[in-house]
Design a protein around this motif. Structure first.
Motif: not given
Length: 203
Positions: A180-185
């Motif tokens: 999830d955090r990778e997608l946001e980044t």
């Protein structure tokens, strides 16, 4: 360098291009040109102005009895207009003072616009580099998760006393959070690349 086009652009390159092409700078420069023109006119307002208009055309012959269309001759007319400015008790000095104040205000406005554009570029560039660094950390973190997963799998196969099935569940949860955090980044990185392209007018 931030690769936001066919080649890598450094921060100085991006700022320079943005200052040359951004609409805020163009608008401020246009205002400065307007006030500079007004100041120029005020400085030379005391100079007499004139205009000369001349007309030359063929015309039928005019007689006391009327117009003779069988005979034609040249017709010419000239007009000279001259305007002399009168002394108006300091009007020209006041106009020049207003013009200088307008130019100074326009220059200040342009400096403000340049600072705003610089902040836009600095902010987008910093966010882009931050996002890319975070993505590298995610790649490193996913490698640690893969190694942890293999270790737990080996412990399960060896029926290790230290093996805890809930560790596999926690590992799956960690993978989901990282994804999830990778997608946001990645979204942040794309947005900042787009912002820099628009700010610097890159193809």
């Amino acid at each position: 360098d931030a690769k936001v086009g066919p080649r890598a652009y450094g921060l100085d390159d991006l700022v320079s291009r943005a200052l040359e092409t951004h609409p805020l700078i163009e608008a401020a420069a246009a205002d400065e040109d307007v006030f500079a023109a007004k100041l120029f006119r005020a400085r030379w307002a005391w100079v007499p102005r004139g205009s000369f208009v001349s007309l030359f055309a063929p015309m039928p012959k005019q007689t006391e009895t009327g117009t003779v269309y069988e005979e034609w001759g040249p017709y010419s007319r000239s007009e000279l207009n001259v305007t002399l400015p009168l002394y108006t008790f300091g009007k020209w000095e006041s106009l020049k003072a207003l013009g200088r104040a307008g130019v100074s205000a326009a220059q200040a406005k342009r400096e403000i616009a340049e600072n705003v554009v610089r902040r836009y570029v600095y902010g987008a560039y910093t966010a882009l580099l931050f996002g890319r660094n975070v993505l590298e950390l995610f790649e490193e973190g996913k490698g640690h998760l893969d190694r942890a997963d293999r270790r737990l799998e080996a412990m399960e196969e060896d029926d290790d006393d230290d093996y805890d099935p809930t560790d596999r569940l926690r590992l799956r949860i960690a993978r989901i959070e990282v994804a999830d955090r990778e997608l946001e980044t990645r979204t942040l990185v794309r947005n900042m690349e787009t912002a820099l392209r628009e700010l610097a007018d890159l193809d």
